[in-house]
Design a protein around this motif. Structure first.
Motif, PDB file in Angstrom:
ATOM      1  N   ALA A 749     -46.054 -20.286 -14.143  1.00 33.62           N
ATOM      2  CA  ALA A 749     -44.996 -19.790 -14.948  1.00 33.62           C
ATOM      3  C   ALA A 749     -45.391 -18.833 -15.781  1.00 33.62           C
ATOM      4  CB  ALA A 749     -44.455 -21.020 -15.865  1.00 33.62           C
ATOM      5  N   LEU A 750     -46.797 -18.656 -16.248  1.00 31.28           N
ATOM      6  CA  LEU A 750     -47.070 -17.726 -17.098  1.00 31.28           C
ATOM      7  C   LEU A 750     -47.741 -16.372 -16.519  1.00 31.28           C
ATOM      8  CD1 LEU A 750     -48.914 -20.146 -19.834  1.00 31.28           C
ATOM      9  CD2 LEU A 750     -46.755 -18.993 -20.042  1.00 31.28           C
ATOM     10  N   ARG A 751     -47.890 -16.385 -15.184  1.00 33.38           N
ATOM     11  CA  ARG A 751     -48.741 -15.395 -14.576  1.00 33.38           C
ATOM     12  C   ARG A 751     -47.853 -13.973 -14.721  1.00 33.38           C
ATOM     13  NH1 ARG A 751     -49.246 -17.602 -10.124  1.00 33.38           N
ATOM     14  NH2 ARG A 751     -51.259 -18.219 -10.301  1.00 33.38           N
ATOM     15  N   PRO A 752     -46.619 -13.764 -15.120  1.00 30.31           N
ATOM     16  CA  PRO A 752     -46.077 -12.509 -15.471  1.00 30.31           C
ATOM     17  C   PRO A 752     -46.386 -12.102 -16.852  1.00 30.31           C
ATOM     18  CG  PRO A 752     -44.304 -14.176 -14.609  1.00 30.31           C
ATOM     19  CD  PRO A 752     -45.486 -14.874 -14.805  1.00 30.31           C
ATOM     20  N   TYR A 753     -47.132 -12.918 -17.683  1.00 30.73           N
ATOM     21  CA  TYR A 753     -47.606 -12.351 -18.871  1.00 30.73           C
ATOM     22  C   TYR A 753     -49.124 -12.333 -18.596  1.00 30.73           C
ATOM     23  CZ  TYR A 753     -43.159 -13.736 -20.905  1.00 30.73           C
ATOM     24  OH  TYR A 753     -41.687 -14.145 -21.112  1.00 30.73           O
ATOM     25  N   GLY A 754     -49.656 -12.107 -17.806  1.00 28.85           N
ATOM     26  CA  GLY A 754     -51.075 -11.825 -17.387  1.00 28.85           C
ATOM     27  C   GLY A 754     -51.907 -13.038 -17.479  1.00 28.85           C
ATOM     28  N   VAL A 755     -51.368 -14.417 -17.683  1.00 27.21           N
ATOM     29  CA  VAL A 755     -52.350 -15.343 -17.801  1.00 27.21           C
ATOM     30  C   VAL A 755     -52.890 -15.927 -16.602  1.00 27.21           C
ATOM     31  CG1 VAL A 755     -52.321 -17.871 -18.686  1.00 27.21           C
ATOM     32  CG2 VAL A 755     -51.153 -16.074 -19.867  1.00 27.21           C
ATOM     33  N   THR A 756     -54.124 -16.084 -16.217  1.00 31.93           N
ATOM     34  CA  THR A 756     -54.946 -16.397 -14.929  1.00 31.93           C
ATOM     35  C   THR A 756     -55.358 -17.773 -15.049  1.00 31.93           C
ATOM     36  OG1 THR A 756     -56.873 -15.230 -15.634  1.00 31.93           O
ATOM     37  CG2 THR A 756     -55.270 -14.055 -14.085  1.00 31.93           C
ATOM     38  N   HIS A 757     -55.572 -18.348 -16.316  1.00 30.26           N
ATOM     39  CA  HIS A 757     -56.152 -19.624 -16.564  1.00 30.26           C
ATOM     40  C   HIS A 757     -56.006 -20.077 -17.952  1.00 30.26           C
ATOM     41  CE1 HIS A 757     -58.825 -23.052 -15.871  1.00 30.26           C
ATOM     42  NE2 HIS A 757     -59.275 -23.015 -17.059  1.00 30.26           N
ATOM     43  N   MET A 758     -55.959 -21.286 -18.097  1.00 30.73           N
ATOM     44  CA  MET A 758     -55.896 -22.202 -19.631  1.00 30.73           C
ATOM     45  C   MET A 758     -56.332 -23.344 -19.238  1.00 30.73           C
ATOM     46  SD  MET A 758     -52.387 -22.312 -21.748  1.00 30.73           S
ATOM     47  CE  MET A 758     -51.969 -20.416 -21.832  1.00 30.73           C
ATOM     48  N   ASP A 759     -57.134 -23.684 -20.164  1.00 29.26           N
ATOM     49  CA  ASP A 759     -57.523 -25.155 -20.203  1.00 29.26           C
ATOM     50  C   ASP A 759     -56.574 -26.030 -20.469  1.00 29.26           C
ATOM     51  OD1 ASP A 759     -60.277 -25.028 -18.944  1.00 29.26           O
ATOM     52  OD2 ASP A 759     -61.209 -24.211 -20.943  1.00 29.26           O
ATOM     53  N   ARG A 769     -48.934 -18.829 -28.050  1.00 30.01           N
ATOM     54  CA  ARG A 769     -49.876 -17.460 -28.070  1.00 30.01           C
ATOM     55  C   ARG A 769     -50.143 -16.725 -26.940  1.00 30.01           C
ATOM     56  NH1 ARG A 769     -52.402 -17.275 -32.981  1.00 30.01           N
ATOM     57  NH2 ARG A 769     -52.378 -19.063 -34.156  1.00 30.01           N
ATOM     58  N   ALA A 770     -49.943 -17.353 -25.765  1.00 28.75           N
ATOM     59  CA  ALA A 770     -50.233 -16.683 -24.462  1.00 28.75           C
ATOM     60  C   ALA A 770     -49.049 -15.829 -24.028  1.00 28.75           C
ATOM     61  CB  ALA A 770     -50.422 -17.622 -23.303  1.00 28.75           C
ATOM     62  N   VAL A 771     -47.854 -16.400 -24.596  1.00 31.12           N
ATOM     63  CA  VAL A 771     -46.567 -15.663 -24.273  1.00 31.12           C
ATOM     64  C   VAL A 771     -46.421 -14.441 -25.283  1.00 31.12           C
ATOM     65  CG1 VAL A 771     -44.214 -15.747 -23.983  1.00 31.12           C
ATOM     66  CG2 VAL A 771     -45.676 -17.517 -22.956  1.00 31.12           C
ATOM     67  N   ASN A 772     -46.556 -14.905 -26.536  1.00 29.48           N
ATOM     68  CA  ASN A 772     -46.200 -13.854 -27.747  1.00 29.48           C
ATOM     69  C   ASN A 772     -47.372 -13.097 -28.396  1.00 29.48           C
ATOM     70  OD1 ASN A 772     -43.015 -14.849 -28.070  1.00 29.48           O
ATOM     71  ND2 ASN A 772     -44.027 -16.732 -27.895  1.00 29.48           N
ATOM     72  N   VAL A 773     -48.478 -13.342 -28.227  1.00 30.04           N
ATOM     73  CA  VAL A 773     -49.592 -12.857 -28.952  1.00 30.04           C
ATOM     74  C   VAL A 773     -50.347 -12.209 -27.977  1.00 30.04           C
ATOM     75  CG1 VAL A 773     -51.745 -13.178 -30.251  1.00 30.04           C
ATOM     76  CG2 VAL A 773     -49.548 -14.596 -30.910  1.00 30.04           C
ATOM     77  N   ALA A 774     -50.676 -12.810 -26.800  1.00 27.64           N
ATOM     78  CA  ALA A 774     -51.822 -12.076 -25.732  1.00 27.64           C
ATOM     79  C   ALA A 774     -51.175 -11.082 -24.981  1.00 27.64           C
ATOM     80  CB  ALA A 774     -52.225 -13.192 -24.788  1.00 27.64           C
ATOM     81  N   SER A 775     -49.811 -10.982 -25.117  1.00 28.74           N
ATOM     82  CA  SER A 775     -49.334  -9.689 -24.130  1.00 28.74           C
ATOM     83  C   SER A 775     -48.114  -9.008 -25.041  1.00 28.74           C
ATOM     84  CB  SER A 775     -49.121 -10.083 -22.567  1.00 28.74           C
ATOM     85  OG  SER A 775     -47.751 -10.982 -22.827  1.00 28.74           O
TER      86      SER A 775
END
Length: 779
Positions: A749-759, A769-775
């Protein structure tokens, strides 16, 4: 007489124990009281690490109603051994792993917040609690370390004298040179570091212990929740320094365990000591705050996986390195779940020619870790599934196709895995395809578009898994025909939520024709057992099931002799079918229950058969089985808040012969819920001083009913060939499938935001943060 087909193996029989439990008539350890009992409370260290300068118990002893206060010095003077660790393992260099002795009560130093320092006994629990607060402990604090990797670095605080550098074991398996060569020759190498976070077990029933001592016989009677009374009795007798025959260990109903109640804890030894010293029974019951501090914690492993593949995505080799957190002491089967179980289970359902595992396990100033539903199996499968998903993304391959390309095919079974285990059965591609169909994989894009219209992100994830069940061991199967006409199964496993009473009765009913409603189950009395492996590692249906089947065969053999006498026929002419002994070629017959009644009322027995139809049997050790499956999750994320909802969940599993499909599905529901909890919210955290920051349900989140979607469930059974029932364990599989399925769905679901891994856990704050800060938005 014939048994009812409604109770045969494979039927969804309702749990016979439930009416008692749901109506409040269960009998748990805290429900048990003995005449004249006193009450104990533990005094625990408020510091994670420190030297004990002194313990002042005078104010506590001055309180009215206080009977005694015991310290580590008192227990050392009594000559008790340290708490046991039964596992024997070797380091990479062949030397044995260190096994520091854990005293029952801390003596010279404390090593974690909650370390038991004293045990107060009083006439009431209220007075005991007041007295515990009056005990003054003078502790000189020392620096603390709570992270396994940090604990192994030069200059880290030294925690245990017997473990230099805080190293518990430097575990290694596999061929380093061969894996080096395979990685060097690979067309693509995927490397992924991930954490399986530390969890609080949070069983519904807190731990408790009640002990009485008979001075005339020198015998202890101990009530304690456990996962098997035989092993617990033996561990306790070893610490007390008495013969095993001098301890009777009893377990009544158990309100959940998940591995945590399988070991011996200090409080059980304390109540035994106090009962003997005071000459009266002594009872201790944990509270929830104490449970957070002193019950073994689960998981807590950091690993890096390196997966080597060719250009088509075929796996060539896998390397795993990492760190396991043992906590402040060595658990009774530590570090099995960080080491051997990772190596055994990481191959999963995939052809993996080479595997190397290097894990260093460290002592830290935290609560000790123990087995927790899966005990390393979910962590290993999670690593493999995340590696495959990541490799597919990096190589531009379809995650479905890369899995299918690497699956072990039915024609390749028996399959010799690099873990030196042989998979005896399975249809991994068939399970996989059925799971995708059940999940409506092809309909996902339409659901994703609909979610996007509502401003939501929709992702899907696959979690295939294979588990290696607990190592081979023996198990008891006793069958006793009671004076009241009931039949009792006696076995050394123990039910703490699995539904043994119904499942085992189904087996016996089918094999002997005994009416289902006349069958009892006895598991929780060590005096009744000749052996018992306990319940753990998804082994009960295999081992107790095999023991019951074999014991039933012995009953039939004895029954033919007795039926020959009752029917005045030669033993060789007696046949047995569906609960009835018949003289071959005639209609002269007697069913097994009537035969048992004849025995009770004086039927002459052959020489050497004083016990009639009763059988006490011990089955030989059986190999592990390999339950497997594929789970598919869909998650919906609100990008404005970071909240993750699991909205669809489908699973197809192969548990071999399913004794009771309703119970199996219930076990999977529970395991999946625990996996969702770990993936989305459960999080144990310590501060730099070793204080537990998540010490109550105020700060530690558990999944609730509104967290969980409806489950689509199906079975794709391929019977095991290694046990008489063809069963494969199911108790831990839900965790193994759900961690991967949910986390892969979140990353999708988060791959469009450049997320490849999250613990784990993917908390709303972390996702936001991944959605609104990291990109700056979707890519």
């Amino acid at each position: 007489m014939s048994h009812s087909p409604d109770f045969a193996i494979g039927k969804p029989v309702r749990r016979s124990e439930d009416p008692k439990l749901v109506s409040g008539h269960g009998r748990y350890t805290d429900d048990i009281s003995l005449p004249g009992q006193a009450y104990g409370v533990v005094v625990r260290s408020p510091f994670a690490h420190g030297t004990i300068r002194g313990i002042d118990i005078s104010a506590a002893l001055d309180l009215p109603g206080v009977l005694a206060v015991y310290t580590g010095a008192d227990l050392a003077e009594a000559g008790y051994a340290g708490l046991p660790s039964v596992l024997q393992m070797t380091n990479r260099d062949g030397t044995p792993m260190v096994k520091p002795v854990r005293p029952v009560l801390a003596t010279n130093k404390v090593t974690f917040v909650g370390d038991p320092v004293a045990f107060v006994v009083a006439e009431s629990a209220t007075v005991a609690r007041d007295a515990a607060e009056a005990v003054e402990i003078d502790i000189d604090p020392l620096p603390a370390v709570t992270d396994a990797e940090q604990a192994l670095k030069p200059g880290a605080p030294q925690i245990l004298d017997d473990a230099p550098g805080n190293l518990g074991i430097d575990y290694h398996s596999g061929d380093t040179d061969a894996v080096d060569a395979a990685i060097a020759a690979a067309d693509h190498v995927t490397t992924l570091a991930l954490t399986s976070d530390r969890l609080v077990v949070a069983a519904m029933e807190p731990r408790a212990a009640l002990a009485a001592y008979d001075a005339q016989t020198g015998r202890y009677e101990v009530h304690v929740p456990s996962q098997g009374v035989f092993a617990m009795r033996n561990m306790l007798a070893g610490v007390l320094g008495v013969d095993q025959s001098r301890v009777r260990l009893l377990t009544a109903n158990v309100g959940g365990s998940f591995g945590m109640k399988s070991m011996l804890y200090p409080e059980t030894v304390c109540v035994c000591h106090a009962a003997k010293a005071l000459g009266r029974p002594v009872k201790w019951t944990s509270d929830r705050s104490g449970a957070f501090l002193s019950d073994s914690h689960g998981r807590d492993i950091q690993v890096t996986g390196t997966l080597a593949l060719d250009k088509r995505g075929t796996i060539k080799a896998l390397r795993i390195t990492g760190f396991g957190n043992l906590g402040a002491h060595l658990g009774h089967v530590a570090p099995l779940y960080f080491t051997i179980n990772i190596a055994k289970n990481v191959v999963s359902v995939y052809r993996t020619p080479l595997v190397e595992v290097s894990i260093k396990c460290a002592f830290t100033n935290t609560t000790f870790t123990g087995p927790y539903r899966g005990a390393g199996r979910p962590d290993a499968n999670y690593l493999m599934e995340r590696l495959i998903e990541t490799a597919a993304s990096e190589m531009g391959l379809d995650p479905v196709k890369i899995r299918k390309r690497n699956q072990i095919r039915p024609g390749q079974i028996p399959y010799d895995a690099p873990s030196e285990l042989t998979y005896d059965s399975g249809d991994f591609p068939g399970v996989f395809d059925e799971a995708l169909a059940l999940a409506d994989w092809t309909g996902f894009k339409a659901r994703q578009r609909e979610a996007k219209k509502r401003g939501r992100l929709l992702g899907r994830g696959i979690g295939s898994y294979l588990e290696v069940t607990a190592p081979p061991n023996k198990e008891m199967g006793g069958i006793r025909f009671e004076p009241d006409g009931d039949v009792t199964i006696i076995t050394g496993t123990l039910d703490y939520g699995q539904g043994h009473a119904s499942a085992f009765a189904q087996v016996l009913s089918e094999k002997l024709g005994v009416p289902f409603d006349r069958i009892r189950l006895l598991q929780g009395d060590s005096d009744e057992l000749i052996h018992g492996g306990g319940t753990g590692g998804s082994r009960s249906a295999m081992m107790s099931g095999a023991a019951i089947v074999e014991a039933a065969q012995k009953v039939v053999e004895k029954g033919k002799q007795l039926a020959g006498l009752a029917l005045e026929a030669a033993v060789d002419d007696i046949t047995f079918s569906d609960g009835t002994f018949t003289v071959a070629g005639t209609d002269i017959a007697i069913d097994i229950m009537d035969l048992a009644d004849r025995v009770r009322h004086g039927l002459s027995l052959p020489d050497g058969m004083e016990d009639g139809l009763d059988v006490t049997h011990l089955t030989e050790a059986l190999p592990s089985s390999f339950p497997n499956g594929t789970h598919v999750a869909e998650v919906e994320i609100d990008p404005e808040t970071g909240v993750v909802d699991v909205v669809r969940y489908a699973m197809v599993n192969d548990f071999g012969t399913v004794i009771n499909p309703m119970l199996v599905e219930g076990q999977l529901h529970g395991g999946v819920v625990q996996g969702i909890g770990q993936a989305l919210m459960e999080m144990t955290r310590y501060d730099e001083d070793g204080q537990l920051l998540t010490g109550s349900f105020t700060d530690y989140a558990l999944p609730r009913a509104d967290t969980i979607p409806a489950f689509a469930f199906a079975s794709h059974p391929v019977p095991a060939t290694t046990n008489p029932l063809g069963a494969k364990g199911c108790g831990e599989a839900g965790c193994a499938g759900s961690l991967s399925a949910v986390m892969n769905a979140v990353i999708d679901a988060l791959r469009p935001y450049g997320v490849t891994h999250m613990d784990m856990p993917v908390t709303p704050e972390k996702v936001w943060r991944a959605v609104n800060v990291a990109s700056d938005g979707p890519r």
